[in-house]
Enzyme design. Structure first.
Site, PDB file in Angstrom:
ATOM      1  N   ARG A  23       0.799  -1.135  -0.074  1.00  0.00           N
ATOM      2  CA  ARG A  23       0.034  -0.004   0.078  1.00  0.00           C
ATOM      3  C   ARG A  23       0.524   1.256   0.088  1.00  0.00           C
ATOM      4  O   ARG A  23       2.143   1.282   0.730  1.00  0.00           O
ATOM      5  CB  ARG A  23      -0.841  -0.006   1.277  1.00  0.00           C
ATOM      6  CG  ARG A  23      -2.332  -0.748   0.999  1.00  0.00           C
ATOM      7  CD  ARG A  23      -3.014  -0.625   2.416  1.00  0.00           C
ATOM      8  NE  ARG A  23      -2.444  -1.355   3.609  1.00  0.00           N
ATOM      9  CZ  ARG A  23      -1.929  -0.601   4.403  1.00  0.00           C
ATOM     10  NH1 ARG A  23      -1.605   0.732   4.385  1.00  0.00           N
ATOM     11  NH2 ARG A  23      -1.449  -1.350   5.418  1.00  0.00           N
ATOM     12  N   TYR A  73      -1.591  -3.743  -6.910  1.00  0.00           N
ATOM     13  CA  TYR A  73      -1.262  -4.489  -5.679  1.00  0.00           C
ATOM     14  C   TYR A  73      -2.587  -4.425  -4.743  1.00  0.00           C
ATOM     15  O   TYR A  73      -2.912  -3.217  -4.549  1.00  0.00           O
ATOM     16  CB  TYR A  73       0.085  -3.777  -5.057  1.00  0.00           C
ATOM     17  CG  TYR A  73       0.212  -4.425  -3.743  1.00  0.00           C
ATOM     18  CD1 TYR A  73       0.810  -5.644  -3.848  1.00  0.00           C
ATOM     19  CD2 TYR A  73      -0.347  -3.932  -2.629  1.00  0.00           C
ATOM     20  CE1 TYR A  73       0.759  -6.415  -2.422  1.00  0.00           C
ATOM     21  CE2 TYR A  73      -0.266  -4.491  -1.410  1.00  0.00           C
ATOM     22  CZ  TYR A  73       0.411  -5.663  -1.246  1.00  0.00           C
ATOM     23  OH  TYR A  73       0.306  -6.266  -0.036  1.00  0.00           O
ATOM     24  N   LYS A  86      -9.686  -2.456   1.708  1.00  0.00           N
ATOM     25  CA  LYS A  86      -9.454  -1.385   2.824  1.00  0.00           C
ATOM     26  C   LYS A  86     -10.372  -0.274   1.988  1.00  0.00           C
ATOM     27  O   LYS A  86     -10.723   0.663   2.810  1.00  0.00           O
ATOM     28  CB  LYS A  86      -7.965  -0.928   2.630  1.00  0.00           C
ATOM     29  CG  LYS A  86      -7.051  -1.927   2.891  1.00  0.00           C
ATOM     30  CD  LYS A  86      -7.186  -2.557   4.482  1.00  0.00           C
ATOM     31  CE  LYS A  86      -6.557  -3.894   4.496  1.00  0.00           C
ATOM     32  NZ  LYS A  86      -5.877  -4.149   5.710  1.00  0.00           N
ATOM     33  N   HIS A 135     -10.525  -2.340  11.674  1.00  0.00           N
ATOM     34  CA  HIS A 135      -9.391  -3.185  11.250  1.00  0.00           C
ATOM     35  C   HIS A 135      -9.217  -4.485  11.984  1.00  0.00           C
ATOM     36  O   HIS A 135      -8.087  -4.344  12.715  1.00  0.00           O
ATOM     37  CB  HIS A 135      -8.080  -2.206  10.914  1.00  0.00           C
ATOM     38  CG  HIS A 135      -7.057  -3.028  10.045  1.00  0.00           C
ATOM     39  ND1 HIS A 135      -5.647  -2.644  10.423  1.00  0.00           N
ATOM     40  CD2 HIS A 135      -6.897  -3.903   9.156  1.00  0.00           C
ATOM     41  CE1 HIS A 135      -4.918  -3.261   9.556  1.00  0.00           C
ATOM     42  NE2 HIS A 135      -5.809  -4.040   8.802  1.00  0.00           N
ATOM     43  N   SER A 185      -1.354  -3.851  10.060  1.00  0.00           N
ATOM     44  CA  SER A 185      -0.931  -4.714   9.015  1.00  0.00           C
ATOM     45  C   SER A 185       0.422  -5.415   9.418  1.00  0.00           C
ATOM     46  O   SER A 185       1.188  -4.835   9.783  1.00  0.00           O
ATOM     47  CB  SER A 185      -0.806  -3.941   7.703  1.00  0.00           C
ATOM     48  OG  SER A 185      -2.108  -3.237   7.368  1.00  0.00           O
ATOM     49  N   CYS A 234       0.972  -7.582  11.874  1.00  0.00           N
ATOM     50  CA  CYS A 234       1.414  -7.706  12.937  1.00  0.00           C
ATOM     51  C   CYS A 234       0.671  -8.999  13.602  1.00  0.00           C
ATOM     52  O   CYS A 234       0.548  -9.039  14.942  1.00  0.00           O
ATOM     53  CB  CYS A 234       0.944  -6.446  13.915  1.00  0.00           C
ATOM     54  SG  CYS A 234       1.825  -4.942  13.761  1.00  0.00           S
ATOM     55  N   ASP A 283      -9.100  -9.757   9.017  1.00  0.00           N
ATOM     56  CA  ASP A 283      -8.574  -8.347   8.944  1.00  0.00           C
ATOM     57  C   ASP A 283      -9.711  -7.212   9.124  1.00  0.00           C
ATOM     58  O   ASP A 283      -9.431  -6.185   9.433  1.00  0.00           O
ATOM     59  CB  ASP A 283      -8.346  -8.277   7.392  1.00  0.00           C
ATOM     60  CG  ASP A 283      -7.428  -7.193   7.062  1.00  0.00           C
ATOM     61  OD1 ASP A 283      -6.561  -6.706   7.662  1.00  0.00           O
ATOM     62  OD2 ASP A 283      -7.785  -6.712   5.892  1.00  0.00           O
ATOM     63  N   ARG A 311       2.372 -12.286  -0.575  1.00  0.00           N
ATOM     64  CA  ARG A 311       0.953 -12.599   0.158  1.00  0.00           C
ATOM     65  C   ARG A 311       0.256 -13.938  -0.648  1.00  0.00           C
ATOM     66  O   ARG A 311       0.749 -14.421  -1.525  1.00  0.00           O
ATOM     67  CB  ARG A 311      -0.085 -11.362  -0.149  1.00  0.00           C
ATOM     68  CG  ARG A 311       0.544 -10.023   0.324  1.00  0.00           C
ATOM     69  CD  ARG A 311      -0.428  -9.898   1.564  1.00  0.00           C
ATOM     70  NE  ARG A 311       0.125  -8.705   2.176  1.00  0.00           N
ATOM     71  CZ  ARG A 311      -0.433  -8.029   3.272  1.00  0.00           C
ATOM     72  NH1 ARG A 311      -1.360  -8.655   3.883  1.00  0.00           N
ATOM     73  NH2 ARG A 311       0.078  -6.913   3.982  1.00  0.00           N
TER      74      ARG A 311
HETATM   75  O1  SAT Z   1      -2.992  -4.523   0.955  1.00  0.00           O
HETATM   76  S1  SAT Z   1      -3.753  -4.607   2.020  1.00  0.00           S
HETATM   77  O2  SAT Z   1      -3.974  -3.282   2.754  1.00  0.00           O
HETATM   78  O3  SAT Z   1      -4.960  -5.334   1.622  1.00  0.00           O
HETATM   79  C1  SAT Z   1      -2.966  -5.544   3.279  1.00  0.00           C
HETATM   80  C2  SAT Z   1      -2.996  -4.832   4.514  1.00  0.00           C
HETATM   81  O4  SAT Z   1      -1.953  -3.876   4.724  1.00  0.00           O
HETATM   82  O5  SAT Z   1      -3.405  -4.995   5.636  1.00  0.00           O
HETATM   83 MN    MN Z   2      -5.171  -5.510   7.137  1.00  0.00          MN
END
Ligand code: SAT
Ligand code: MN
Length: 584
Positions: free
Chosen positions: A68, A196, A205, A225, A247, A249, A272, A363
């Site tokens: 991101r 991405y 998000k 989140h 993210s 963690c 998530d 990922r």
């Molecule tokens: O790329 S995402 O935002 O979906 C993954 C994350 O950072 O939690």
């Molecule tokens: Mn996330």
């Protein structure tokens, strides 16, 4: 027949971006397979070893497009102050003038895929429809995994105009022409220049957190989140916990934890995002709006997350992982040293020159239904009732293993005051401590001062709100090593949390909240080094004094939008620590 609102919007998007053809996706298995075939022909996908990993494919993103990009992510509210100091802001008019031209003709020579999708369980009163148009096969196939996509979404929408439109094009993938724009008033998303994950799969998000948080504020609910899990005790009672961590963690690992304590079991509801509402019974209920996982690969192994390892053995899309000579995905932490002949995430022979073979933010994308630990209630239309809310960050120091807030208002302050060390999930420096309230800093679609107020208000509407806790799995000792084993042993902390809610675990009151009393944390079978538990639970006055100063600086940016309750709690903590003068 008259044009529907959806057809009108798709036609407008097509007139702007000028694709060669438009494909309306129905979400069927056959369509998914044909999109994968197309992706293989266009080298968007590479086939993995289908004996070991049936139905699995590898995607390599552009090397400048691997996470991101928060500095290119904007909230386009009418007024800057409504986006607040933690968001980048652009006026809707400037966005129209500056970004719209980038979309002009962006899909020439390409196919536009129309992806109607539902966030939330089908038939749930809390579900919402989005429609993404995109010129990326990777996005089309990923959205099919991550959401309920296609015919079901069109059925849910009917002729209504109640959908969130999302316009996405990979553009030329140049970071200088990359923008991820959110319009809370228009309830629309534009994303260009990135293919991405969170930048491009707009249901995640962009819709389910940034826009949904703003919608939730208006409509009296929360988009967070958070992972959601059910903890089953030896008597078979299940209690649900929602937990917010930044993210990368460990949300995914915690959501599918394999218990180190006999008789306890964790069932996954989501890893998530949670949409939370107050039910008719006055309790807080959570649904997972997603249908899949977009999990971090490095560190995932049979030891750290066997449920995920089982889930990704079939029908999974891998992004930016390394590849063994036999076509099997590989990443740091999966199983020792990389084999000879490993191909790195860029597609080159791995040099072993200190570079990672898999990108740190590589990922996997997999349907939730693949995961053996899913809760039987994960798709319940009403969601699951939440007993405890947990906030957590990655803190080498300061935050103890676990503490409980005194009440809802104090708990909201604990969430508002959170900080965490940055990770590879977003571009920029890694390991820098930054304030990350409720793990929502990159995802709150409006002014966070109002967001804290919204949390406070909802607490007042619940006769018996969930108890609020803070955890930290990442505290280190003097030698720099983690003090807590984490993973399956985290169930010990979850058990204490639920026993606190039920009123039978003992605690010691400290200035920051309640920590486990000696003997109340179930450590059976765990060999912690001498002194480790005391270190894990210690409240270091000096570290907290510095923390209070940093919080004060952070909170001051919100001016009059910061609720008085948060300032009062901050002041009260300073007084309990005996440092009130130092921080005011
Ligand atoms: O790329 S995402 O935002 O979906 C993954 C994350 O950072 O939690
Ligand atoms: Mn996330």
């Amino acid at each position: 027949m008259a044009e529907t609102a959806l057809e009108r919007w798709v036609n407008q998007a097509a007139a702007l971006t000028q694709p060669d053809r438009i494909v309306w996706c129905d979400g069927s298995e056959e369509e998914y397979q044909s999109l994968i075939e197309l992706g293989l022909r266009e080298h968007v996908y590479h086939r993995l070893n289908h004996t070991a990993y049936p139905g699995c494919y590898l995607h390599r993103s552009h090397p400048s497009d691997v996470a991101r990009t928060e500095h290119l992510t904007f909230i386009c509210s009418d007024r800057r102050d409504d986006a607040g100091p933690t968001n980048n802001w652009m006026s809707p008019r400037d966005a129209d003038e500056q970004i719209l031209p980038l979309f002009r003709g962006a899909m020439k020579g390409r196919t536009m895929y129309v992806l109607p999708y539902v966030m939330g369980p089908l038939g749930s009163p809390f579900s919402k429809v989005g429609v993404e148009v995109t010129d990326s096969v990777y996005v089309a196939t990923s959205m099919r995994i991550m959401t309920r996509m296609g015919r079901a979404a069109l059925e849910q929408l009917g002729g209504s105009d109640d959908f969130v439109p999302g316009l996405h094009s990979i553009g030329d993938l140049s970071p200088s022409r990359r923008f991820i724009m959110h319009f809370p008033q228009r309830r629309a998303i534009w994303s260009i220049g990135s293919g991405y994950g969170g930048n491009a799969l707009l249901g995640k998000k962009c819709f389910s957190l940034r826009l949904a948080s703003a919608m939730g504020r208006e409509q009296g609910w929360l988009a967070e989140h958070m992972l959601v899990l059910g903890l089953e005790d030896p008597q078979g009672n299940v209690s649900y916990i929602a937990a917010a961590f930044p993210s990368a963690c460990g949300k995914t690992n915690l959501a599918m934890l394999v218990s180190a304590l006999p008789g306890y079991r964790v069932r996954t509801v989501g890893d998530d995002i949670a949409w939370l509402r107050i039910g008719a019974d006055g309790r807080l209920w959570a649904v997972n709006p997603e249908a899949g996982f977009f999990g971090v690969a490095p560190g995932t192994s049979d030891q750290t997350n066997p449920n995920m390892m089982a889930a990704i053995r079939r029908d999974t899309l891998f992004t930016n992982v390394a590849l063994t000579p036999s076509g099997v995905p590989w990443w740091e932490g999966i199983n020792g040293a990389g084999p000879a002949g490993l191909i790195d995430w860029r597609g080159q022979l791995w040099g072993r020159n200190g570079d990672k073979a898999a990108h740190p933010n590589s990922r996997f994308t997999v349907r939730a239904a693949n995961c053996p630990s899913m809760s039987p209630h994960w798709e319940d239309p009403q969601g699951v009732p939440i007993s405890a809310i947990v906030f957590g960050g990655r803190r080498a120091r300061v935050a103890p293993l676990v503490f409980q807030s005194f009440d809802w208002q104090h708990g909201v302050y604990v969430g508002a005051g959170m900080a965490s060390e940055t990770t590879a999930a977003a571009t920029g420096a890694v390991g820098v401590t930054r304030r990350d309230p409720m793990a929502m800093r990159p995802f709150c679609g409006y002014n966070m001062g109002n967001y804290f107020a919204h949390w406070l208000r909802l607490g007042g509407l619940m006769p018996c709100p969930p108890a609020i806790f803070h955890v930290n799995w990442f505290r280190t000792g003097a030698d720099g090593r983690f003090l807590w084993p984490g993973f399956g042993d985290n169930v010990r902390v979850l058990k204490w949390i639920i026993e606190r809610v039920q009123g039978h675990a003992a605690a010691v009151e400290t200035p920051i909240g309640y920590v486990p009393a000696p003997g109340s944390l179930d450590l059976a079978g765990l060999d912690l080094p001498a002194g480790a538990l005391a270190d894990l639970l210690s409240v270091d006055r000096e570290a907290w004094e510095a923390e209070l100063t940093e919080q004060a600086q952070f909170f001051s940016q919100f001016g009059r939008r910061l609720p008085d309750e948060v300032s009062h709690e901050h002041q009260a903590l300073a007084e309990r620590l005996g440092v009130a003068e130092a921080i005011s």
